[in-house]
Design an enzyme around this catalytic site. Structure first.
Site, PDB file in Angstrom:
ATOM      1  N   GLY A 164       7.523   5.017  -1.267  1.00 34.79           N
ATOM      2  CA  GLY A 164       6.646   5.391  -1.213  1.00 34.79           C
ATOM      3  C   GLY A 164       5.832   5.946  -2.610  1.00 34.79           C
ATOM      4  N   GLY A 165       4.836   4.762  -2.777  1.00 32.30           N
ATOM      5  CA  GLY A 165       3.374   4.815  -2.787  1.00 32.30           C
ATOM      6  C   GLY A 165       3.243   5.146  -4.862  1.00 32.30           C
ATOM      7  N   LYS A 201      -4.044  -9.083  -5.634  1.00 32.56           N
ATOM      8  CA  LYS A 201      -5.661  -8.622  -5.024  1.00 32.56           C
ATOM      9  C   LYS A 201      -5.789  -7.556  -4.574  1.00 32.56           C
ATOM     10  CE  LYS A 201      -9.864 -10.693  -4.155  1.00 32.56           C
ATOM     11  NZ  LYS A 201     -10.537  -9.537  -5.371  1.00 32.56           N
ATOM     12  N   ARG A 291      15.488  -0.821   7.341  1.00 32.02           N
ATOM     13  CA  ARG A 291      15.964  -0.196   7.823  1.00 32.02           C
ATOM     14  C   ARG A 291      15.123   0.187   9.136  1.00 32.02           C
ATOM     15  NH1 ARG A 291      11.854   3.475   6.244  1.00 32.02           N
ATOM     16  NH2 ARG A 291      10.848   2.995   4.257  1.00 32.02           N
TER      17      ARG A 291
HETATM   18  P1  ADP Z   1       5.593   1.334  -1.273  1.00 36.15           P
HETATM   19  O1  ADP Z   1       6.895   0.784  -1.052  1.00 36.15           O
HETATM   20  O2  ADP Z   1       5.482   2.459  -2.438  1.00 36.15           O
HETATM   21  O3  ADP Z   1       5.153   2.167   0.062  1.00 36.15           O
HETATM   22  P2  ADP Z   1       3.679  -0.542  -0.438  1.00 36.15           P
HETATM   23  O4  ADP Z   1       3.597  -1.777  -0.604  1.00 36.15           O
HETATM   24  O5  ADP Z   1       4.260  -0.630   1.149  1.00 36.15           O
HETATM   25  O6  ADP Z   1       4.042   0.846  -1.140  1.00 36.15           O
HETATM   26  O7  ADP Z   1       2.349  -0.021  -0.378  1.00 36.15           O
HETATM   27  C1  ADP Z   1       1.631   1.445   0.265  1.00 36.15           C
HETATM   28  C2  ADP Z   1       0.578   1.667   0.691  1.00 36.15           C
HETATM   29  O8  ADP Z   1      -0.533   1.070  -0.863  1.00 36.15           O
HETATM   30  C3  ADP Z   1      -0.323   0.049   1.162  1.00 36.15           C
HETATM   31  O9  ADP Z   1       0.017   1.186   3.328  1.00 36.15           O
HETATM   32  C4  ADP Z   1      -1.217   0.367   1.033  1.00 36.15           C
HETATM   33  O10 ADP Z   1      -2.587   1.707   1.868  1.00 36.15           O
HETATM   34  C5  ADP Z   1      -1.834   0.783  -0.307  1.00 36.15           C
HETATM   35  N1  ADP Z   1      -1.442  -1.144  -1.013  1.00 36.15           N
HETATM   36  C6  ADP Z   1      -0.587  -1.636  -1.159  1.00 36.15           C
HETATM   37  N2  ADP Z   1      -0.997  -3.276  -1.711  1.00 36.15           N
HETATM   38  C7  ADP Z   1      -1.892  -2.607  -1.788  1.00 36.15           C
HETATM   39  C8  ADP Z   1      -3.098  -3.829  -1.665  1.00 36.15           C
HETATM   40  N3  ADP Z   1      -2.721  -5.531  -2.590  1.00 36.15           N
HETATM   41  N4  ADP Z   1      -4.662  -3.855  -2.017  1.00 36.15           N
HETATM   42  C9  ADP Z   1      -4.883  -2.434  -1.192  1.00 36.15           C
HETATM   43  N5  ADP Z   1      -3.870  -1.602  -0.914  1.00 36.15           N
HETATM   44  C10 ADP Z   1      -2.850  -1.424  -0.556  1.00 36.15           C
END
Ligand code: ADP
Length: 449
Positions: A164-165, A201, A291
């Site tokens: 969830g970010g 990165k 899921r």
């Molecule tokens: P969560 O599980 O909290 O949703 P994610 O790893 O799926 O986390 O990442 C969610 C969003 O965060 C991605 O869709 C992207 O927008 C941003 N994000 C994640 N990793 C990176 C990265 N290495 N560089 C830039 N943006 C990122």
């Protein structure tokens, strides 16, 4: 096939699963909190069981209550939907120990992919490209500085248990690293009870492209193409489409084949989504969700395959109904997440729906659990429905979406519909020119309007 499936969820996804079960002649059990007695999934299910008070931890996340509901009703399988217990390996194990089928992957695969560090290591070993970053967890400040210097700023500090970010912080330079680590650690500890961090990165202008996969648990796996979920606010998806307007056929095939092979090698069972960031023609794995996803309908619209039917088939021990060579993609689909929120501030807007008129016509699908007179409780996620539109190409899809949005009336609460009406007429969106930062900049630029 199963005789009776208990749906351990609520809202539009509970209804979605219920519909698939009905089509296959499977009896359904709805569960609900005391706040959801009037919910549509309760009304439409064959049976329903109240599993606790409004707070999710006492009801939808309450494993003993769910087990008791299975016992009382004699359900032989549980579909967890998304969110709640859908990625809880312990829940899958407990059901297994009670001879109730968890409709999803093995507990072991849920556990590995739920730990983002282990997930990255696992898929990387299977030949899937990952974002450059720390090899494992970052244990010390010294290690953090060394790792960031090696991969180069900006870097992103992320929580191993993330979702969830949350627990995610950018450090643009060395000065910001310590602060980013401390904030991410505190957030991760509070949200997940696990403060392990890793580093990646930070990519400047990627698209979020995810691939839908399906495995039968016996070494066969297929992919169902990609979804572009770049339009996000606070790392949460807002609009999803398939195919991606930013991907060419060669890259699509390359990434699809790579993940299908990886999932076959892993012996993965059920539906899964492999998420990538895509920049300058390269894919970088960020995580796998074990899921069904909120945005699965766009894939269904362009492939004609009912993903919940497939989940039920595979969980019951059958093989997949289609082979990779049988899958073809038709037209274009877009999903807009209709949230009960202020369309600018995104503040939740629960309350009574006084008037409800969903759009209809060719190519329109509305997945929602709400109805006129329904009161949206304040306790849960603000997603109240999804508008999914299909057209023979992206242009027709956009035309139809404009028309559908203009018909959609939900009175009494605020929703994100007005935001979509703006987006669907925006030149960048119409041209498909957007990355993961586009929506945030757009909202920042228009917030005073
Ligand atoms: P969560 O599980 O909290 O949703 P994610 O790893 O799926 O986390 O990442 C969610 C969003 O965060 C991605 O869709 C992207 O927008 C941003 N994000 C994640 N990793 C990176 C990265 N290495 N560089 C830039 N943006 C990122």
């Amino acid at each position: 096939m199963f005789e009776k499936v208990l749906i351990a969820n609520r809202g539009e996804i509970a209804l979605r699963i219920l519909r698939a079960c009905k089509e296959l002649g499977i009896a359904t059990v709805a569960v609900h909190s005391t706040a959801d007695s009037n919910a549509m999934h309760v009304r439409l299910a064959d049976e329903s069981v109240c599993i606790g008070p409004p707070a999710a931890r006492d009801s939808y996340l309450n494993i003993p209550s769910l087990l008791a509901a299975c016992e009382i009703t004699g359900a032989d399988a549980v579909h967890p939907g998304y969110g709640f217990l859908s990625e809880n390996a312990r829940f899958a194990e407990i059901l297994d120990a009670h001879d109730i089928t968890f409709i999803g992957p093995t507990a072991q695969h849920i556990r590995v992919m739920g730990d983002k560090i282990a997930a990255k290591q696992t898929v990387s070993a299977l030949g899937v490209p990952v974002v450059p970053g720390s090899d494992g967890a970052i244990e010390s400040e010294k290690q953090a500085y060394a790792c960031a210097a090696e991969i180069g700023y900006p870097v992103l500090v992320k929580a191993a248990a993330g979702g969830g970010g949350r627990g995610m912080k950018v450090a643009l330079s060395e000065d910001e690293l310590l602060n980013a680590m401390q904030t991410a650690r505190a957030e991760a500890s509070a949200a997940f009870g696990d403060d392990s961090l890793y580093m990646e990165k930070y990519l400047g202008k990627p698209r979020h492209i995810e691939v839908q996969v399906f495995g039968d648990g016996r070494g066969n796996a297929i992919h169902l193409g990609e979804r572009d979920c770049s339009l996000q606010r606070r790392h949460q998806k807002v609009w999803e489409e398939a195919p991606s307007p930013g991907l060419n056929a060669a890259d699509r095939k390359r990434i699809g084949d790579t993940v299908a092979t990886a999932m076959a090698d892993l012996g993965y069972r059920g539906a899964g989504t492999i998420e990538f960031l895509y920049e300058d023609g390269e894919f970088y794995f960020i995580e796998m969700n074990t899921r069904l996803q909120v945005e699965h309908p766009v894939t269904e619209m362009i492939t004609g395959i009912d993903l919940v039917h497939e989940q039920l088939r595979v969980a019951a021990g059958a093989s997949l109904s289609v082979k990779q060579e049988d899958i073809s993609f038709h037209g274009h689909a877009i999903e807009c997440r209709i949230n009960a929120e202020n369309p600018r501030t995104f503040a939740p807007s629960p309350g009574r729906i006084n008037y409800y008129h969903p759009p209809g016509g060719l190519g329109i699908r509305v997945d929602s659990g709400v109805y006129q007179g329904y009161s949206i409780p304040p306790y849960y996620d603000s997603l109240i429905g999804k508008l999914i539109v299909h057209g023979k190409n992206r242009n027709e899809c956009l035309m139809r979406l404009r028309r559908a949005l203009s018909e959609f009336v939900i009175d009494g609460i605020q929703t994100t519909i007005p935001l979509f009406s703006e987006l669907v007429n925006n030149a960048d969106i119409v041209d498909g020119r957007y990355d993961i930062h586009w929506l945030e900049s757009y909202l920042a630029g228009t917030s005073d309007d």
